[in-house]
Design an enzyme around this catalytic site. Structure first.
Site: not given
Length: 255
Positions: A96, A217, A219
């Site tokens: 990002c 994202h 994660e």
């Protein structure tokens, strides 16, 4: 290499470093945080790590544009650190805001001597997009991080995620990830492509396959219970973003 060391760079406004560290630790790596100034003072050296990460967030509030201040800092203070790190085989991941930083620093798509050739700009929707998206990996990409991945399901959270570049640059990009619908089909339009990125590009890599940037994202989906509809039985291991982190760690261990 049994111990894989990951350095995550911090800056004011970065807010996804803890989650990204957990994703790498889940994959078996050892993580460390450092600021640009700490590296510039040689408190930490890139060469002591195998993976360098620029996490998501809003570095310096994105006041001069997403990733612009951090990319300038990177080029002014750490150019002599990051270029050798990449040329000596290190892995670099930008997520990002980290992707925006790598692009505006000219590190992606590379080589750095060419300067900035692509950019990430305002979403076509004209607003901040916070939603879950399907990503399909390009099997022809050199990207180390996306090997053996088919489709993953992860969230986006950005206002400036639209990748644009001149046609002659776009055709030469090594695209690692595309925005698709749930069946892996491209050109599905909004909201499957949440920002209007050209050719549905969600992530790119450099010519080595070791420098990777993406807007979504991964994660944020490393456990089944992260899935927004896991209680309905829709969560699947194959859709986890954790595969990206495992690929990085496994690649380093194979050296």
């Amino acid at each position: 290499m049994s111990i894989v060391k990951v350095l995550l760079l911090r800056a004011p406004g970065i807010n996804r470093e803890e989650e990204t560290a957990i994703a790498f630790e889940q994959a078996g790596a050892v993580t460390q945080f450092a600021t640009i100034n700490q590296v510039a003072r040689a408190d930490f050296r890139f060469r002591d790590y195998q993976v360098l990460v620029f996490p998501g967030g809003f570095a310096y509030g994105d006041n001069l544009g997403a990733g612009r201040v951090l990319s300038n800092e990177l080029n002014l203070k750490l150019k002599d650190e990051i270029a050798p790190f990449i040329s000596n085989g290190g892995l670099v991941l930008g997520i990002c805001n980290g992707f925006q930083t790598l692009v505006k620093a000219g590190i992606l798509p590379g080589p750095t001597s060419n300067g900035q050739s692509v950019t990430l700009t305002n979403n076509d929707s004209g607003r901040f997009e916070c939603r879950w998206v399907y990503l399909t990996a390009n099997p022809n990409s050199k990207c180390v991080f996306t090997r053996n991945i088919e489709t993953i399901y992860v969230p986006v959270a950005h206002g400036e995620g639209k990748l644009v570049a001149p046609p002659e640059v776009v055709e030469k990009l090594d695209v690692a990830l595309y925005y698709t619908d749930m069946k892996g089909r491209r050109q599905a339009g909004y909201p499957f492509n949440p920002n209007g990125s050209v050719n549905d590009i969600a992530g790119i890599t450099d010519e080595s396959g070791r420098v990777f940037g993406l807007m979504p994202h991964p994660e944020d989906h490393i456990y089944n219970t992260h899935h927004p509809r896991w209680t309905r039985g829709e969560a699947q291991i194959s859709g986890l973003g954790s595969a990206i982190y495992h690929n990085a760690v496994n690649w380093v261990r194979s050296l």
